[in-house]
Each structure stands twice: as structure tokens, then as C-alpha cells.
Motif scaffolding. Structure first.
Motif, PDB file in Angstrom:
ATOM      1  N   ASN A   8       1.279   3.631  -3.113  1.00  0.00           N
ATOM      2  CA  ASN A   8       1.061   5.072  -2.947  1.00  0.00           C
ATOM      3  C   ASN A   8       2.294   6.149  -3.310  1.00  0.00           C
ATOM      4  N   VAL A  47       0.958  -1.174  -0.035  1.00  0.00           N
ATOM      5  CA  VAL A  47      -0.018   0.108   0.156  1.00  0.00           C
ATOM      6  C   VAL A  47       0.787   1.323   0.106  1.00  0.00           C
ATOM      7  N   MET A  48       1.727   1.129   0.981  1.00  0.00           N
ATOM      8  CA  MET A  48       2.783   2.488   0.902  1.00  0.00           C
ATOM      9  C   MET A  48       3.463   2.708  -0.267  1.00  0.00           C
ATOM     10  N   GLY A  95      -0.075   5.743  -7.232  1.00  0.00           N
ATOM     11  CA  GLY A  95      -1.224   5.186  -7.092  1.00  0.00           C
ATOM     12  C   GLY A  95      -1.469   3.924  -8.046  1.00  0.00           C
ATOM     13  N   TRP A  96      -2.544   2.978  -8.160  1.00  0.00           N
ATOM     14  CA  TRP A  96      -2.595   1.937  -9.175  1.00  0.00           C
ATOM     15  C   TRP A  96      -2.432   2.181 -10.435  1.00  0.00           C
TER      16      TRP A  96
END
Length: 543
Positions: free
Chosen positions: A248, A244-245, A252-253
Motif C-alpha cells: 500500500n 499489505v502495509m 498498490g500491486w
């Protein structure tokens, strides 16, 4: 889980066929990681070092508490069959995945992109099927069959083998595969200790061995299972937080996917290699085939036997599948994020997790997340030591030499066996380039092919015989060793010998069980009565 070594990775670079999974090698990963300049700097950071020390002290403390609750061999080997749903599920998962989940799979995803999803799918399906069809039946049948504490004891009691041949054959394969499997784990742990504490390699291996042996020696299965719960949660948290980190940080994805496409559009396809060529049927089957290994892993099956009752299995299955699914998905995301985060390609993609942690987190948080790698390594090594020592105590010492041995005597034999096996494994681990470690490549496939078909059929087929069990175990194990040393085309099928050895091993083992059972003498009346008794005892909760 560990995977074939350097020559397999080189072969993958030459041809994108079945050996794609062989890029993953936990032993090779950690050896290379220790040589990375950036990662070596971690060993000089006080915050990271203190975090590791606190973690190790916590694990040893758990071992001491478990020691106070260990009074007999059943307690030592299976925790008195007292595990609830959560510890059973997390312990099975943590002891299974090892450092591979944090090193190998992210590295594979970094190198191969979406192709790595195939192996994650195979492992997740294998986890679910194992809990669905084996867990409840093995929990009840292992107790009904003379309260069998080990896998060899279960097979012996299931088929009323008074000659002890079946038990010894099982124990032989367990000790053979686990000896080298464990030594590889100690190499991995030694390399990690080397980078964190700045120790020389030999000292680091010894320190890692002592850490694992200490709580396994004193607490046995309870210590291993409780520490696996902590380690499983730590691994789970790391594989949620880090991707996630990292994603980010990339933006982003969508930014991550764009970065992958910019570097190589083929990374976004699960059906082609990075060179744009189709990976082929053999490659896909080989990757999915890893799921077959679950049915024969003694250290995972021990968790099924140790669960408190069959009523706890459905909840444990849900926890295990969720843990495995999110963990595998997180590991893939770590690799994908690393593609976008590092502008300069990594020489070793399997450094992705460590380098992302080092780059994105403060020293203390990085220490906690890096301790997840140590947790993964230790959670597998301790389980392997315990299963091996259990085989020596229960399947050799008691069965062949001291049938009247007291519970206290057997517990201490098991503890001494932990030390003895660890010493041999440690001596092998002191030379990370030792050729004997190549046998680790076959451990997962060896256990899956040797024990998987025999175990499944023994739980479902009333007409299976002792001869069938012996034939299946021997044929499965031998097939894996032979097939794993061959490659190329066979019988006019391109890349057939590149097929992961667990698949032919599993198929031939199943055939051997059926043929030997059909051609030999019919099952003894006591064997049939035992099977019928177990059926009546637990099939009311059949999944």
C-alpha cells in the motif's frame, strides 16, 4: 530451516544454477542485520524493548503452566498425545519455518524476484504431502509400536530390533545434526537480542539461550507446543500485515510490479535469473526439492505423534496447509514490496522485513512484529532442544543404561539433557564465525534424506526389514554430507553436483532400503504381525 553460508551466496553470484537456494542463510542474515546502522537504533527504543520483555514473560508463563501438567515422560516428550488440530498444525509449522520465513525467504524474493516462488511451491507441496500420507499413519503406528515416544524408538519397535543398533544409529544422526542446527538458532537469537537490548554479543547469546531453555526445561512438549501456537499466530499475523502495509505504501500491486520491472524486468520471471539467463533444470529441481525434507524432520514428526487422535488429522492438515501457504506467500510479498519501497538498493536484501517494519509502524507495533522474528527463532530452537533431549533420555539412557528407570527419573534426565545440549550449542554459538556451523547447511537435507525414505517405506511396505532401515538412514545421511561438499559437472551432466543434496540423498536412501530389505533375511514373524495389527487399527481412516 537454515541454508549454506557465505561461499554458497558468492557462488550464486557467479552462476545462476542449482545453488540459487543457497543464498538463504538464517545464520548469515542475522549476523549481517546486527551491523545495519538503521536497525541498531531499534535497540534504543523503549517501546520495542518493553514489547520484547512482555513477550518473553508470556512465553515463560506458558512454560510454568505446562510444567504443572507434566507428570511423566510421555507428557514431557509428546504432551501425553493430547494435542488438538489447531496446536498440532501451528506447532508443526512454527517449529519448521524458523526465522527463515521472516528473514531468508523475503531476502531471496528481494534479490531474485519471482524465482523465489519455486522454493515456496516446493515447501507447500511438501507440507501437504507430509500431512496427507504420514501424519495419520505415524500417529497410530507409533502408539501401536510399543507407544514409541521418539523417532528412534519407533524404528526399533517397528522392526523388533532387540540389539538397539537401529535406535542408536537414529539417535546419533539426530543429535549430530540438531546440535549444530540448534547452535545456529542461538546465534540468530543472540544477534536479535543484541540489536533489541543493546547487549554485547556474548551476553545476548546467553540471554537468548536461557530464554529458550527455561520453558523447554520445565514444560517440555506441552510448553513448546503451546508457545508454538502463540508464535505461529504471531508469525502469521506479521506476514499478513507487513506486506499489505508495504505494498500500500508503494502505491498498490500494480505500482509494486512496475517498480520491480523498472529495476530489473527479469525479476518478474520465474525462469530466468536477474542476469537474464535461464536458471536451468537443476536450479528448479533444487528449489522444489526442499519439500522432500519434511518427511524426515524429527521435530515436525513429533507433532504427528502427539495429536490426540487420527480423527483430528484432516482438520490439522487443512490448517497447516493454509498457514504455510499464506505465510510463504506473505514472505514473498515482503521481498517484492521492499524492491519498490526502498529507492536505494539494500546491501543485504534479507534485512527487508526488519527495515519495512521499522519504517512503516509505530514503536510498539514494530516491537510486536519484530517479536515475530524472535518467535520464529525460539519456536525452532526449543523443538530442536526437546527432540535432542528426548533422544538422550529415551534412546540412550533408558535403552542402554537404565531400562527400569522411573517416569520421574526420565523426565529429569530429559530436562538435564536440555541444559547439557544447550550449553554445548551455546558454546558453539558464541563464535558466529565458527566453521562447525557450516554443518547446519546439511541439517534439513540430512534429516530429510536419512529418515524420510525409511519412515515412508516403514509405514507403507510390509516387507521392509531392520537391515533396510539401517542402510537407508546411513546412506541418506552420508550422501548429503558428501554431495553437499561437491559442485560442478558430473557424468556429462552440466551442474549435476550443484543439485541440492537432498535429492540424490533421498533417491539413494530409498534404493538402499529396498535393496537391503530384498537381499537380507525376510522380516521376522513378530514384525509382520505388528505391521498387520497397525493396519487393522487405523486404516479405516486412510486419507
Amino acid at each position: 530451516m537454515d541454508y549454506p553460508l557465505e561461499e554458497a551466496a558468492e557462488k550464486l553470484q557467479r552462476e545462476r544454477r542449482a545453488p540459487a537456494y543457497k543464498l538463504l542463510s538464517n545464520q548469515k542474515n542475522v549476523t549481517q542485520l546486527a551491523h545495519g546502522e538503521k536497525y541498531e537504533m531499534i535497540g534504543n527504543n523503549l517501546g520495542v524493548t518493553l514489547t520484547f520483555v512482555v513477550y518473553l514473560l508470556l512465553m515463560l508463563g506458558i512454560g510454568y503452566v505446562a510444567w504443572k501438567r507434566t507428570s511423566n515422560l510421555s507428557d514431557y516428550i509428546l504432551g501425553g498425545r493430547s494435542l488438538g488440530s489447531l496446536p498440532s498444525a501451528l506447532s508443526a509449522g512454527a517449529s519448521d519455518m524458523s526465522g527463515w520465513l521472516l528473514l531468508g525467504l523475503p531476502g531471496y524474493a528481494y534479490v531474485a524476484g519471482f524465482e523465489a516462488a519455486w522454493i515456496a511451491i516446493g515447501l507447500l507441496v511438501g507440507t501437504w504431502l507430509n500431512w496427507l500420507f504420514v501424519a495419520s499413519r505415524l500417529r497410530t503406528y507409533s502408539q501401536a509400536a510399543g507407544d514409541s515416544l521418539t523417532l528412534p524408538a519407533y524404528f526399533e519397535n517397528r522392526f523388533n530390533d532387540t540389539s538397539h543398533i537401529l535406535r542408536v544409529v537414529c539417535a546419533f544422526f539426530i543429535l549430530l545434526f540438531f546440535l549444530f542446527y540448534t547452535s545456529s538458532g542461538l546465534v540468530a537469537g543472540g544477534k536479535l537480542f543484541q540489536t533489541v537490548f543493546g547487549l554485547d554479543y556474548t551476553t545476548a547469546v546467553i540471554v537468548g539461550t536461557v530464554a529458550v531453555v527455561s520453558y523447554t526445561f520445565f514444560g517440555g512438549f506441552l510448553a513448546v507446543s503451546w508457545t508454538d501456537v502463540v508464535q505461529g499466530l504471531l508469525m502469521f499475523a506479521a506476514l499478513l500485515v507487513v506486506p499489505v502495509m508495504a505494498i500500500n505504501a508503494v502505491g498498490g500491486w500494480d505500482a509494486t510490479m512496475s517498480a520491480m520491472e523498472a529495476k530489473n524486468p527479469e525479476l518478474l520471471s520465474a525462469f530466468t535469473g536477474t542476469d537474464g539467463k535461464a536458471i536451468g533444470t537443476m536450479a528448479i529441481l533444487s528449489l522444489l526439492g526442499w519439500g522432500l525434507g519434511y518427511f524426515g524432520q524429527p521435530h515436525i514428526l513429533a507433532r504427528f505423534k502427539a495429536i490426540r487422535s487420527e480423527e483430528h488429522v484432516p482438520m490439522a492438515r487443512r490448517i497447516a496447509v493454509v498457514w504455510s501457504g499464506l505465510g510463504l506467500f506473505g514472505a514473498l510479498l515482503v521481498g517484492f514490496a521492499a524492491i519498490g519501497y526502498f529507492e536505494t538498493p539494500l546491501e543485504d536484501g534479507e534485512r527487508a522485513f526488519m527495515l519495512l517494519v521499522d519504517a512503516l509502524f509505530s514503536p510498539v507495533i514494530a516491537g510486536i512484529l519484530l517479536a515475530a522474528i524472535l518467535a520464529a527463532i525460539m519456536s525452532t530452537a526449543d523443538s530442536q532442544l526437546l527432540v535432542s533431549s528426548s533422544s538422550l533420555a529415551e534412546d540412550f539412557y533408558k535403552a542402554l543404561f537404565r531400562k527400569s528407570a522411573s517416569q520421574t527419573e526420565l523426565v529429569w534426565i530429559g530436562r538435564l539433557a536440555v541444559v547439557g545440549i544447550a550449553i554445548v550449542a551455546c558454546s558453539l554459538a558464541l563464535n558466529p564465525d565458527s566453521k562447525v556451523l557450516k554443518l547446519v547447511s546439511y541439517a534439513w537435507a540430512g534429516f530429510g534424506a536419512a529418515f524420510g525414505p525409511a519412515l515412508i517405506l516403514s509405514l507403507f511396505w510390509r516387507g521392509m526389514t531392520r537391515a533396510g532401515a539401517i542402510a537407508g538412514i546411513v546412506v541418506g545421511g552420508v550422501t548429503v554430507v558428501i554431495w553437499g561438499n561437491m559442485s560442478g559437472d558430473f557424468l556429462g551432466v552440466e551442474g549435476l553436483l550443484d543439485l541440492y543434496e537432498i535429492i540424490p540423498g533421498f533417491i539413494l536412501s530409498t534404493i538402499a532400503v529396498v535393496v537391503a530389505s530384498k537381499l537380507g533375511a525376510a522380516p521376522h514373524a513378530d514384525t509382520l504381525a505388528g505391521f498387520d495389527s497397525a493396519i487393522r487399527a487405523r486404516y479405516h481412516n486412510l486419507p
